[in-house]
Write a protein that holds these residues in place. Structure first.
Motif, PDB file in Angstrom:
ATOM      1  N   ILE A 311      46.206  43.243  45.978  1.00 54.63           N
ATOM      2  CA  ILE A 311      44.940  42.729  45.449  1.00 54.63           C
ATOM      3  C   ILE A 311      44.792  41.245  45.767  1.00 54.63           C
ATOM      4  CG2 ILE A 311      43.602  42.328  43.343  1.00 54.63           C
ATOM      5  CD1 ILE A 311      45.036  44.794  42.152  1.00 54.63           C
ATOM      6  N   LYS A 312      45.866  40.504  45.549  1.00 53.76           N
ATOM      7  CA  LYS A 312      45.843  39.059  45.776  1.00 53.76           C
ATOM      8  C   LYS A 312      45.596  38.729  47.245  1.00 53.76           C
ATOM      9  CE  LYS A 312      48.837  36.817  43.369  1.00 53.76           C
ATOM     10  NZ  LYS A 312      50.124  36.244  42.888  1.00 53.76           N
ATOM     11  N   MET A 313      46.153  39.536  48.142  1.00 52.05           N
ATOM     12  CA  MET A 313      45.972  39.280  49.565  1.00 52.05           C
ATOM     13  C   MET A 313      44.502  39.371  49.958  1.00 52.05           C
ATOM     14  SD  MET A 313      47.789  41.094  52.881  1.00 52.05           S
ATOM     15  CE  MET A 313      46.786  42.574  52.853  1.00 52.05           C
ATOM     16  N   HIS A 314      43.756  40.245  49.303  1.00 55.01           N
ATOM     17  CA  HIS A 314      42.350  40.451  49.661  1.00 55.01           C
ATOM     18  C   HIS A 314      41.404  39.526  48.887  1.00 55.01           C
ATOM     19  CE1 HIS A 314      39.064  42.899  51.354  1.00 55.01           C
ATOM     20  NE2 HIS A 314      38.460  42.731  50.179  1.00 55.01           N
ATOM     21  N   PHE A 315      41.662  39.363  47.583  1.00 52.54           N
ATOM     22  CA  PHE A 315      40.720  38.635  46.731  1.00 52.54           C
ATOM     23  C   PHE A 315      41.182  37.225  46.349  1.00 52.54           C
ATOM     24  CE2 PHE A 315      39.795  43.128  45.844  1.00 52.54           C
ATOM     25  CZ  PHE A 315      38.416  43.152  45.970  1.00 52.54           C
ATOM     26  N   GLY A 316      42.444  36.901  46.619  1.00 49.48           N
ATOM     27  CA  GLY A 316      42.982  35.627  46.160  1.00 49.48           C
ATOM     28  C   GLY A 316      43.571  35.757  44.760  1.00 49.48           C
ATOM     29  N   SER A 317      44.233  34.710  44.318  1.00 48.56           N
ATOM     30  CA  SER A 317      44.960  34.767  43.050  1.00 48.56           C
ATOM     31  C   SER A 317      44.109  34.424  41.837  1.00 48.56           C
ATOM     32  CB  SER A 317      46.171  33.822  43.103  1.00 48.56           C
ATOM     33  OG  SER A 317      45.745  32.494  43.360  1.00 48.56           O
ATOM     34  N   ASP A 318      42.928  33.824  42.047  1.00 45.34           N
ATOM     35  CA  ASP A 318      42.136  33.327  40.913  1.00 45.34           C
ATOM     36  C   ASP A 318      41.617  34.442  40.016  1.00 45.34           C
ATOM     37  OD1 ASP A 318      42.559  30.782  41.803  1.00 45.34           O
ATOM     38  OD2 ASP A 318      40.594  30.556  42.754  1.00 45.34           O
ATOM     39  N   ILE A 319      41.398  35.634  40.564  1.00 46.29           N
ATOM     40  CA  ILE A 319      40.791  36.704  39.767  1.00 46.29           C
ATOM     41  C   ILE A 319      41.816  37.576  39.052  1.00 46.29           C
ATOM     42  CG2 ILE A 319      38.932  36.827  41.484  1.00 46.29           C
ATOM     43  CD1 ILE A 319      40.064  39.750  42.043  1.00 46.29           C
ATOM     44  N   ILE A 320      43.098  37.399  39.328  1.00 44.53           N
ATOM     45  CA  ILE A 320      44.100  38.377  38.899  1.00 44.53           C
ATOM     46  C   ILE A 320      44.142  38.553  37.379  1.00 44.53           C
ATOM     47  CG2 ILE A 320      46.548  38.948  38.880  1.00 44.53           C
ATOM     48  CD1 ILE A 320      45.197  39.405  41.556  1.00 44.53           C
ATOM     49  N   ASP A 321      44.250  37.459  36.633  1.00 47.91           N
ATOM     50  CA  ASP A 321      44.352  37.579  35.170  1.00 47.91           C
ATOM     51  C   ASP A 321      43.116  38.240  34.576  1.00 47.91           C
ATOM     52  OD1 ASP A 321      46.869  36.444  35.078  1.00 47.91           O
ATOM     53  OD2 ASP A 321      46.126  34.410  34.716  1.00 47.91           O
ATOM     54  N   LEU A 323      40.950  40.178  36.080  1.00 50.70           N
ATOM     55  CA  LEU A 323      40.856  41.563  36.530  1.00 50.70           C
ATOM     56  C   LEU A 323      41.729  42.480  35.685  1.00 50.70           C
ATOM     57  CD1 LEU A 323      40.057  43.817  38.507  1.00 50.70           C
ATOM     58  CD2 LEU A 323      41.912  43.033  39.999  1.00 50.70           C
ATOM     59  N   PHE A 324      42.968  42.082  35.457  1.00 50.86           N
ATOM     60  CA  PHE A 324      43.867  42.955  34.704  1.00 50.86           C
ATOM     61  C   PHE A 324      43.534  42.988  33.212  1.00 50.86           C
ATOM     62  CE2 PHE A 324      46.299  43.052  38.603  1.00 50.86           C
ATOM     63  CZ  PHE A 324      46.802  44.341  38.593  1.00 50.86           C
ATOM     64  N   ASP A 325      42.882  41.943  32.690  1.00 51.44           N
ATOM     65  CA  ASP A 325      42.377  42.006  31.315  1.00 51.44           C
ATOM     66  C   ASP A 325      41.302  43.085  31.207  1.00 51.44           C
ATOM     67  OD1 ASP A 325      44.051  40.031  30.414  1.00 51.44           O
ATOM     68  OD2 ASP A 325      42.559  38.415  30.537  1.00 51.44           O
ATOM     69  N   ARG A 326      40.376  43.092  32.160  1.00 50.96           N
ATOM     70  CA  ARG A 326      39.328  44.119  32.158  1.00 50.96           C
ATOM     71  C   ARG A 326      39.915  45.514  32.373  1.00 50.96           C
ATOM     72  NH1 ARG A 326      36.965  39.530  34.054  1.00 50.96           N
ATOM     73  NH2 ARG A 326      34.817  39.120  33.373  1.00 50.96           N
ATOM     74  N   PHE A 327      40.854  45.585  33.275  1.00 49.13           N
ATOM     75  CA  PHE A 327      41.508  46.860  33.575  1.00 49.13           C
ATOM     76  C   PHE A 327      42.212  47.408  32.333  1.00 49.13           C
ATOM     77  CE2 PHE A 327      45.364  48.924  35.704  1.00 49.13           C
ATOM     78  CZ  PHE A 327      44.710  50.112  35.963  1.00 49.13           C
ATOM     79  N   MET A 328      42.895  46.559  31.593  1.00 46.97           N
ATOM     80  CA  MET A 328      43.592  46.956  30.379  1.00 46.97           C
ATOM     81  C   MET A 328      42.617  47.577  29.373  1.00 46.97           C
ATOM     82  SD  MET A 328      46.420  47.066  28.599  1.00 46.97           S
ATOM     83  CE  MET A 328      47.184  46.827  26.985  1.00 46.97           C
ATOM     84  N   LYS A 329      41.466  46.953  29.204  1.00 49.97           N
ATOM     85  CA  LYS A 329      40.479  47.460  28.245  1.00 49.97           C
ATOM     86  C   LYS A 329      39.973  48.838  28.657  1.00 49.97           C
ATOM     87  CE  LYS A 329      39.027  42.822  26.876  1.00 49.97           C
ATOM     88  NZ  LYS A 329      37.964  41.777  26.968  1.00 49.97           N
TER      89      LYS A 329
END
Length: 358
Positions: A311-321, A323-329
């Motif tokens: 994911i980071k390779m495609h979108f960069g590291s800024d969205i990771i936290d 993204l996974f918060d939304r994914f968790m919900k």
């Protein structure tokens, strides 16, 4: 955009909160569950000539500790079958090759090596979809939870003129059949390359033990919880696109390079290769303790340790936290998706292959 390669997308390294080192107990369960099967395989099926040096390779080893459990089990099994005839002699020497992508965190792997190990350790960086070792140099090959990762995203998924263009999705669970077929075709190519390379590297009579997550019988991708979970991640990315945090085109050009074959697909590809006999294939029995202990936080942490790199390779590291918060919900909302008791859940299949004499 060019097809995404997984060459630079290893599991998370280091020892941090979302590292593979701290988030691989699900895979460890499979390794532990296969210990007796590997022991039986060595005792009953290993039939190869070697002098005093026995070579073992673990392909897709990541950073530990699971790979060390595997290696030690193989070594103990070989020593049991071939005990030293002289108590004063050194007996068999073991050479272990730890393989993963060149971008893997081998520093963490080396730092974690058991101090009392009974083997010489070597690192072999590179993709196992091609040759890694000299001809007829290995006696036992192991690989677990690796072969469902494709070498690259099928090119058809990124072609707007193709019926397999996967707009708005990042996987194949809810996608048209053309998308599923593109994934299946790429898996067939990758598996063919993998088996061809291993057939050259393994000695006649040598063994290869694999743990491969497979789609259950009579289950469509859309019914499978783990594939549906990838759809939830895709929905999370689309939510961020609608909020302007990332572009929708960026999501359209992203597809997860993972494919879960059926057991029939797997058997067909191995038989097509022709250099291996299938000596054993069976699902690993699920542990009730394992199922009970798999809570949501563990699931998300394990998922992030495995998926964050691609994911980071495609979108960069800024969205990771975020993204996974939304994914968790979303996962919490659709909690039955990760139930280990589901009859539609991915099955971990143990496969034992033996190198034919010709």
């Amino acid at each position: 955009m060019a097809c995404m390669s997984t060459e630079s997308c290893p599991m998370n390294g280091g020892n941090g909160q979302y590292s593979y080192t701290r988030n691989s107990s699900i895979q460890r369960w499979g390794v532990e569950a296969s210990k007796a099967l590997i022991g039986e395989a060595v005792w009953e099926k290993l039939d190869t000539n070697f002098s005093t040096l026995f070579n073992i390779a673990d392909l897709g080893c990541s950073v530990g500790p699971n790979t060390f459990i595997v290696v030690e089990n193989i070594i103990e099994s070989v020593k049991l079958k071939y005990p030293s005839p002289n108590p004063n002699s050194e007996g068999i020497e073991f050479q272990v090759f730890f393989n993963d992508l060149a971008s893997n965190d081998f520093n963490t792997l080396y730092r974690s090596l058991p101090r009392d190990r009974e083997y010489a350790a070597s690192i072999v960086p590179g993709s196992f979809h091609g040759r890694l070792f000299p001809k007829s140099s290995l006696h036992f090959i192991h690989s677990s939870y690796t072969l469902h990762w494709l070498s690259k995203v099928p090119k058809e998924l990124l072609d707007k003129n193709s019926p397999a263009w996967n707009k708005g999705r990042i996987s194949y669970g809810s996608a048209p059949n053309e998308v599923v077929q593109a994934y299946s075709a790429q898996f067939a190519k990758d598996m063919g390359s993998f088996l061809k390379a291993r057939a050259q590297e393994l000695v006649h009579g040598g063994l290869m033990a694999l743990i491969i997550p497979c789609l259950p019988v009579d289950t469509s991708p859309s019914e499978c919880p783990l594939i549906a979970v990838m759809d939830l991640l895709g929905d999370s990315l689309m939510d961020m696109a609608r909020m302007g945090l990332i572009s929708e085109a960026k999501v359209d050009s992203f597809n997860f390079p993972k494919y879960y074959p059926t057991q029939h697909e797997l058997k067909t590809l191995i038989e097509r290769n022709g250099y291996f006999s299938i000596d054993r294939t069976e699902p690993l029995a699920q542990s009730t303790t394992h199922a009970r202990d798999l809570n949501f936080q563990i699931f998300i942490s394990h998922t992030r340790a495995a998926w964050e790199g691609v994911i980071k390779m495609h979108f960069g590291s800024d969205i990771i936290d975020g993204l996974f918060d939304r994914f968790m919900k979303k996962v919490l909302k659709f909690s039955p998706l990760i139930s280990r008791h589901s009859s539609k859940q991915i099955a971990e299949i143990f496969v034992l292959l033996k190198r034919k004499a010709s």
